[in-house]
Design an enzyme around this catalytic site. Sequence first.
Site, PDB file in Angstrom:
ATOM      1  N   GLU A 170       0.819  -1.226   0.000  1.00  0.00           N
ATOM      2  CA  GLU A 170       0.000   0.000   0.000  1.00  0.00           C
ATOM      3  C   GLU A 170       0.848   1.270   0.000  1.00  0.00           C
ATOM      4  O   GLU A 170       2.061   1.226   0.222  1.00  0.00           O
ATOM      5  CB  GLU A 170      -0.948   0.011   1.202  1.00  0.00           C
ATOM      6  N   LYS A 179      -5.541  10.839   0.804  1.00  0.00           N
ATOM      7  CA  LYS A 179      -5.645   9.501   1.384  1.00  0.00           C
ATOM      8  C   LYS A 179      -6.888   8.858   0.777  1.00  0.00           C
ATOM      9  O   LYS A 179      -8.000   9.348   0.969  1.00  0.00           O
ATOM     10  CB  LYS A 179      -5.758   9.622   2.912  1.00  0.00           C
ATOM     11  N   ASP A 181     -16.904   5.690  13.967  1.00  0.00           N
ATOM     12  CA  ASP A 181     -15.673   5.595  13.184  1.00  0.00           C
ATOM     13  C   ASP A 181     -15.227   4.138  13.076  1.00  0.00           C
ATOM     14  O   ASP A 181     -14.614   3.591  13.998  1.00  0.00           O
ATOM     15  CB  ASP A 181     -14.575   6.463  13.809  1.00  0.00           C
ATOM     16  N   SER A 221     -13.303   1.681  10.240  1.00  0.00           N
ATOM     17  CA  SER A 221     -12.561   1.769   8.985  1.00  0.00           C
ATOM     18  C   SER A 221     -13.229   0.980   7.872  1.00  0.00           C
ATOM     19  O   SER A 221     -13.736  -0.136   8.083  1.00  0.00           O
ATOM     20  CB  SER A 221     -11.140   1.237   9.190  1.00  0.00           C
ATOM     21  N   ALA A 222     -13.202   1.561   6.673  1.00  0.00           N
ATOM     22  CA  ALA A 222     -13.706   0.851   5.488  1.00  0.00           C
ATOM     23  C   ALA A 222     -12.834  -0.362   5.153  1.00  0.00           C
ATOM     24  O   ALA A 222     -13.222  -1.190   4.323  1.00  0.00           O
ATOM     25  CB  ALA A 222     -13.763   1.808   4.293  1.00  0.00           C
ATOM     26  N   LYS A 254      -3.487  -1.835  15.902  1.00  0.00           N
ATOM     27  CA  LYS A 254      -2.913  -1.174  17.073  1.00  0.00           C
ATOM     28  C   LYS A 254      -4.026  -0.719  17.981  1.00  0.00           C
ATOM     29  O   LYS A 254      -5.172  -0.527  17.560  1.00  0.00           O
ATOM     30  CB  LYS A 254      -1.990  -0.039  16.668  1.00  0.00           C
TER      31      LYS A 254
HETATM   32  N1  PSU Z   1      -2.384   1.526  10.515  1.00  0.00           N
HETATM   33  C1  PSU Z   1      -1.044   1.735  10.582  1.00  0.00           C
HETATM   34  N2  PSU Z   1      -0.423   2.491   9.636  1.00  0.00           N
HETATM   35  C2  PSU Z   1      -1.121   3.035   8.601  1.00  0.00           C
HETATM   36  C3  PSU Z   1      -2.525   2.770   8.524  1.00  0.00           C
HETATM   37  C4  PSU Z   1      -3.108   2.023   9.484  1.00  0.00           C
HETATM   38  O1  PSU Z   1      -0.420   1.257  11.510  1.00  0.00           O
HETATM   39  O2  PSU Z   1      -0.518   3.711   7.765  1.00  0.00           O
HETATM   40  C5  PSU Z   1      -3.296   3.275   7.340  1.00  0.00           C
HETATM   41  C6  PSU Z   1      -3.644   2.121   6.408  1.00  0.00           C
HETATM   42  O3  PSU Z   1      -3.532   2.583   5.076  1.00  0.00           O
HETATM   43  C7  PSU Z   1      -5.096   1.838   6.744  1.00  0.00           C
HETATM   44  C8  PSU Z   1      -5.584   3.233   7.052  1.00  0.00           C
HETATM   45  O4  PSU Z   1      -5.818   1.255   5.688  1.00  0.00           O
HETATM   46  O5  PSU Z   1      -4.524   3.812   7.791  1.00  0.00           O
HETATM   47  C9  PSU Z   1      -6.867   3.207   7.844  1.00  0.00           C
HETATM   48  O6  PSU Z   1      -7.386   4.509   7.890  1.00  0.00           O
HETATM   49  P1  PSU Z   1      -8.878   4.740   8.422  1.00  0.00           P
HETATM   50  O7  PSU Z   1      -8.786   4.379   9.884  1.00  0.00           O
HETATM   51  O8  PSU Z   1      -9.153   6.193   8.199  1.00  0.00           O
HETATM   52  O9  PSU Z   1      -9.750   3.813   7.647  1.00  0.00           O
HETATM   53 MN    MN Z   2     -11.887   6.168  10.176  1.00  0.00          MN
END
Ligand code: PSU
Ligand code: MN
Length: 315
Positions: A29, A93, A145, A147-148, A166
């Site tokens: 990614e 992003k 919140d 994540s997708a 994490k």
């Molecule tokens: N967790 C990490 N490092 C990251 C991410 C998550 O330890 O860089 C990034 C990944 O690309 C993950 C995204 O898909 O954050 C999730 O963002 P959100 O919570 O906004 O969906």
């Molecule tokens: Mn989110």
Amino acid sequence: MDHAYNKWLYFSEEVQTAKAEGRPIVALESTIISHGMPYPTNVETAREVESIVRSHGAVPATIAVLNGKIKIGLSDEDLEFLGRPSHHDNILKVSRRDLPYVLSMGLHGATTVAATMICAKLAGIEVFVTGGIGGVHRGAEHTMDISADLTELAQTNVAVVCAGAKSILDIGLTLEYLETQGVPVIGYQTEEFPAFYSRTSGFSANFSLQSPWELAGFIRTKWSLGLDGGVVIANPVPQEASMNSLEIEQVITQALNEATQLQIHGKAVTPFLLDKIKELTGGKSLETNVALVKNNAHLGAQMAVHLVESHLPLM
Ligand code: PSU
Ligand code: MN
């Protein structure tokens, strides 16, 4: 193959050749490069991860959107472009909902786990290596919140190698959500679901598998049954790079409090927390982050090799 999506896909020569020859390919990614780590560690790590994948006889395909095209396999210049802080504001992003926008408007975007899975699937890549997946955030009962990444794992046939989630997330709720969506969570050589910076979370993985060969067999079996969706392969950070769970927990609590005070919302939350944790640990969390991504690259590459070698039926 003349699918409508092909007009958006642009393959590097290395990946194109690997595809034509049926060689193992590992997707990587780019949000971790543009929004997950500081420069220059981000770019150095991206290059090192690619070379680890190659050292196992697989081909790395780092994925990003550049000039409104999905690039499968990036050049050193592309990685540098994505990683440099001076370009940060021009690189969005990009998760599932954002893909049509950056493509149709000809913009640049770093792909999250969700968007990278989508692009990997379109490109015919079955294994994807990252650091940590997104999940259900703490307090999601108020913020919603989630994540997708989780809904993508529910539907897109890509195996995701990570070091767990994490604890900026609610790990228990994240696992519940994945269970509801039918996403298997496999502990690699561990019974526990790892917590990214540390090897333990207090929560169990669903299953524990011991070799890349067993993992490849599991994945093939799932897809041969028509059970669409991803698999989470949770690979604990190596002992020597892991952090003390109590120490990191305190840091995470402080970072979360600051995010609340500053009213950070939406897709800005995860990058904010990562940066804050790095600051509060004096950079130690970044070293751990680098170590676990590399560790995942070793495993993902071996899995990709076994998936190609296993002459089980394809998807
Ligand atoms: N967790 C990490 N490092 C990251 C991410 C998550 O330890 O860089 C990034 C990944 O690309 C993950 C995204 O898909 O954050 C999730 O963002 P959100 O919570 O906004 O969906
Ligand atoms: Mn989110």
